[in-house]
Scaffold this motif. Structure first.
Motif, PDB file in Angstrom:
ATOM      1  N   ALA A 251       0.832  -1.204   0.000  1.00 47.97           N
ATOM      2  CA  ALA A 251       0.000   0.000   0.000  1.00 47.97           C
ATOM      3  C   ALA A 251       0.869   1.256   0.000  1.00 47.97           C
ATOM      4  N   MET A 252       1.904   1.271   0.817  1.00 48.77           N
ATOM      5  CA  MET A 252       2.800   2.425   0.843  1.00 48.77           C
ATOM      6  C   MET A 252       3.536   2.568  -0.485  1.00 48.77           C
ATOM      7  N   GLY A 253       3.908   1.434  -1.085  1.00 52.33           N
ATOM      8  CA  GLY A 253       4.534   1.487  -2.399  1.00 52.33           C
ATOM      9  C   GLY A 253       3.611   2.087  -3.445  1.00 52.33           C
ATOM     10  N   ALA A 254       2.315   1.734  -3.361  1.00 51.13           N
ATOM     11  CA  ALA A 254       1.334   2.291  -4.293  1.00 51.13           C
ATOM     12  C   ALA A 254       1.222   3.804  -4.125  1.00 51.13           C
ATOM     13  N   ILE A 255       1.251   4.269  -2.882  1.00 50.76           N
ATOM     14  CA  ILE A 255       1.184   5.711  -2.629  1.00 50.76           C
ATOM     15  C   ILE A 255       2.395   6.423  -3.230  1.00 50.76           C
ATOM     16  N   CYS A 256       3.577   5.858  -3.032  1.00 53.25           N
ATOM     17  CA  CYS A 256       4.791   6.473  -3.588  1.00 53.25           C
ATOM     18  C   CYS A 256       4.717   6.530  -5.113  1.00 53.25           C
ATOM     19  N   VAL A 296      -4.306  -1.707  -1.042  1.00 50.92           N
ATOM     20  CA  VAL A 296      -3.656  -1.119  -2.215  1.00 50.92           C
ATOM     21  C   VAL A 296      -4.634  -0.230  -2.976  1.00 50.92           C
ATOM     22  N   ALA A 297      -5.865  -0.721  -3.169  1.00 47.56           N
ATOM     23  CA  ALA A 297      -6.858   0.049  -3.922  1.00 47.56           C
ATOM     24  C   ALA A 297      -7.212   1.347  -3.208  1.00 47.56           C
ATOM     25  N   ILE A 298      -7.483   1.260  -1.912  1.00 46.81           N
ATOM     26  CA  ILE A 298      -7.845   2.454  -1.146  1.00 46.81           C
ATOM     27  C   ILE A 298      -6.688   3.439  -1.101  1.00 46.81           C
ATOM     28  N   SER A 299      -5.482   2.937  -0.897  1.00 42.99           N
ATOM     29  CA  SER A 299      -4.315   3.820  -0.834  1.00 42.99           C
ATOM     30  C   SER A 299      -4.106   4.554  -2.153  1.00 42.99           C
ATOM     31  N   THR A 300      -4.276   3.834  -3.251  1.00 40.86           N
ATOM     32  CA  THR A 300      -4.117   4.451  -4.570  1.00 40.86           C
ATOM     33  C   THR A 300      -5.157   5.541  -4.795  1.00 40.86           C
ATOM     34  N   ILE A 301      -6.403   5.233  -4.483  1.00 41.23           N
ATOM     35  CA  ILE A 301      -7.482   6.207  -4.673  1.00 41.23           C
ATOM     36  C   ILE A 301      -7.266   7.436  -3.796  1.00 41.23           C
ATOM     37  N   LEU A 302      -6.934   7.204  -2.528  1.00 39.30           N
ATOM     38  CA  LEU A 302      -6.740   8.329  -1.616  1.00 39.30           C
ATOM     39  C   LEU A 302      -5.546   9.191  -2.022  1.00 39.30           C
ATOM     40  N   ALA A 303      -4.499   8.555  -2.545  1.00 37.53           N
ATOM     41  CA  ALA A 303      -3.335   9.323  -2.985  1.00 37.53           C
ATOM     42  C   ALA A 303      -3.689  10.229  -4.172  1.00 37.53           C
ATOM     43  N   PHE A 304      -4.455   9.696  -5.125  1.00 40.15           N
ATOM     44  CA  PHE A 304      -4.897  10.520  -6.246  1.00 40.15           C
ATOM     45  C   PHE A 304      -5.817  11.646  -5.777  1.00 40.15           C
ATOM     46  N   ILE A 305      -6.711  11.317  -4.844  1.00 40.45           N
ATOM     47  CA  ILE A 305      -7.611  12.350  -4.311  1.00 40.45           C
ATOM     48  C   ILE A 305      -6.807  13.437  -3.601  1.00 40.45           C
ATOM     49  N   GLY A 306      -5.786  13.018  -2.848  1.00 40.13           N
ATOM     50  CA  GLY A 306      -4.959  13.989  -2.149  1.00 40.13           C
ATOM     51  C   GLY A 306      -4.252  14.937  -3.095  1.00 40.13           C
ATOM     52  N   CYS A 307      -3.847  14.434  -4.276  1.00 38.06           N
ATOM     53  CA  CYS A 307      -3.135  15.283  -5.236  1.00 38.06           C
ATOM     54  C   CYS A 307      -4.086  16.136  -6.071  1.00 38.06           C
TER      55      CYS A 307
END
Length: 574
Positions: A251-256, A296-307
């Motif tokens: 999940a952290m890798g997906a965020i990076c 992984v899915a939630i982390s990816t979505i939240l990272a895009f939302i954050g940006c």
């Protein structure tokens, strides 16, 4: 650049191991081997990467446990010195109004992100240097612009600062690239080499030697610190993503990786492999893992939302659509300048813009790119192994560079990242090919660097990087006395080894590499001493692109073969 013995007299306590052989006939060079047939009668020898190189000799004094902590600081300090020296030269758009170049684009983004509300960032002054990178770049520009305005407000005043080129501004802008790389790229590379080295039972100094070889890659240095860009942020976040995958933090890798994409959209070149790896790890490796898939899915979505969230919140849906439209500029055409990829080179014979519409070319490039990346995607999905990631990322991103729509010269940095990470390999043949393709990639950047007035920096770094990893060591003992050689490993190499340092074992690859180097030299000589015919003003540039494309294409085919042949192997063969 090589893998070679330690002196048995200095390593008498080492135990000899066995030689393991790869399926493609290449021996595993990380263990100690029996060399009873050695001409000098040495019974046993241990093998080390970059043995006969100044890099090896410079870092060997730090081998004792009490000194090992110094090695990384020595590497980083010298890396910063080199970057500062390159930064003393020219940059993109120096004294070339009215548009100037990438230096002015980056400065202009620091200007508009400070003085304009978020809802106007992607709409302002689109005929000049309108913002066309994802939001993370905008936030990065905002922070650096605010910091710079604290020192000199006139550097970034709206509109009135356009084309500002003072020496103190140049120094500040160069400093921001160095800080960005120091925080986000260099630590990630060092951690990657330490992780790989630890699982290959490599000494700490061996790990630092591999890190130094990667950090001194000349192409990234010349583009970021010469031409002027912040590719180190995007590439650094990608390496941080890899490091998290290696540690099992998916999940952290997906965020990076999302942050990498949200800094520069070209990081999407890696996305098919990242997607295949994470999906495979979540659904069947070794069994279906719903918590991992969900995380992984939630982390990816939240990272895009954050940006992208602030773009929507402060500008609405229309602003969000405009940002995406600016990020993917399909209207520019299939290529803007001469690039060492399929479309540019084949356009010499086939004038695509006269035969096909823009939509047709977009479709054809999409089909070619998907076909090109499909093998690496399938292998990654079926064999989601950590040691395959650099090979898969290199094959996939090279497919994008060779076949996709709207490719720039600088885009070669994306496939170069995973390729250069293979300096951690323990395979002599892999190291040779990685070194060769780094030289080819740097050669393809020559027209751009020449335009920026960076000929001296190009030549010095080309020679320096090859000398540092030992590619000139095969001539050093012949023409220089021992007291003038950098260290004991180069002084002590024997005649047989000296003949094979630079090149892989295969005769085919030796012919390819030597021929390409000769052709590069000829093109440089023609470019320097002869003006191209008036009828063909871009003749030398097209020759550069053609040779670069042919070399990259051959390497890409080998890369896919290597990926396929290693799919059942273990981490030991990374």
């Amino acid at each position: 650049m090589a893998v070679k013995k330690r002196s048995p007299a200095k390593n008498s306590s080492k135990k000899a191991g066995n030689t393991s052989t790869n399926n493609d006939g290449l021996s595993s060079l990380s263990s100690e081997v029996n060399s009873s047939d050695h001409k000098k009668g040495i019974e046993k020898e241990s093998l080390e990467a970059f043995f006969a190189s100044p890099l090896y000799d410079f870092l060997t004094p730090f081998r004792p446990v009490g000194n090992q902590w110094c090695a990384k600081y020595v590497i980083v300090i010298f890396a910063l010195i080199i970057r500062c020296a390159v930064g003393l030269g020219g940059y993109s758009g120096l004294q070339t109004p009215p548009m100037f170049g990438d230096f002015e684009a980056q400065r202009h983004w620091m200007e508009i992100t400070q003085y304009l509300p978020i809802r106007e960032w992607y709409w302002y002054d689109l005929q000049y240097w309108g913002l066309d990178y994802p939001p993370f770049t905008a936030y990065h520009s905002y922070v650096l612009g605010k910091l710079g305005s604290f020192f000199h407000k006139e550097w970034f005043e709206l509109d009135s600062s356009r084309g500002y080129e003072s020496l103190d501004l140049k120094s500040y802008m160069r400093f921001t690239v160095i800080i960005s790389e120091l925080l986000l790229y260099i630590p990630a590379v060092i951690y990657f080499t330490k992780w790989v080295g630890r699982y290959r039972s490599q000494s700490p100094i061996g790990q630092y030697i591999a890190a130094a070889a990667i950090i001194f890659q000349p192409a990234l240095i010349l583009i970021d610190h010469g031409h002027f860009q912040y590719n180190c942020v995007m590439l650094g976040m990608t390496v941080y993503a890899l490091n998290n995958f290696l540690d099992g933090f998916y999940a952290m890798g997906a965020i990076c990786f999302v942050l990498s994409i949200c800094f520069k959209q070209m990081a999407l070149y890696y996305s098919p492999i990242i997607f295949a790896y994470l999906l495979s790890k979540s659904i069947y490796s070794p069994r279906f893992n719903f918590p991992r898939l969900f995380a992984v899915a939630i982390s990816t979505i939240l990272a895009f939302i954050g940006c992208f969230g602030p773009i929507y919140v402060f500008g609405g849906y229309k602003n969000l659509v405009q940002s995406i439209h600016r990020i993917f500029p399909f209207a520019r055409g299939i290529f803007e300048d001469k690039v060492a990829n399929f479309w540019c080179v084949s356009n010499i014979l086939i004038k695509y813009k006269n035969l096909f519409t823009q939509n047709d070319l977009q479709l054809y490039s999409l089909i070619a790119t998907v076909v090109g990346l499909l093998p690496s995607f399938i292998i990654t999905f079926l064999y989601p192994k950590k040691h395959l990631l650099p090979y898969a990322l290199a094959a996939c991103s090279m497919s994008f560079f060779l076949f996709s729509f709207q490719v720039h010269e600088k885009t070669i940095l994306l496939p170069l990242l995973p390729i250069t990470l293979l300096y951690c390999s323990n395979d002599w043949n892999v190291l040779s090919l990685v070194c060769w393709i780094n030289n080819v990639a740097l050669f393809t950047l020559w027209p751009l660097l020449k335009k920026d007035g960076l000929q001296l920096q190009y030549g010095v770094l080309l020679v320096f990087s090859n000398w540092l990893i030992g590619n000139f060591s095969f001539v050093t003992p012949r023409f220089l006395p021992k007291f003038l050689t950098p260290g004991p490993s180069i002084s002590n190499i024997d005649e047989d080894y000296r003949r094979s340092i630079l090149l892989p074992n295969s005769i085919f690859w030796r012919i390819i590499i030597v021929s390409s180097y000769v052709a590069m030299g000829v093109i440089h000589i023609l470019d320097h001493f002869f003006t191209p015919p008036a009828k063909y003003p871009d003749l030398w540039v097209l020759a550069n692109c053609s040779l670069g494309f042919a070399s990259l294409m051959v390497f890409w085919i080998w890369n896919n073969y290597k990926l396929f042949s290693m799919r059942n192997k273990t981490l030991h063969h990374l």
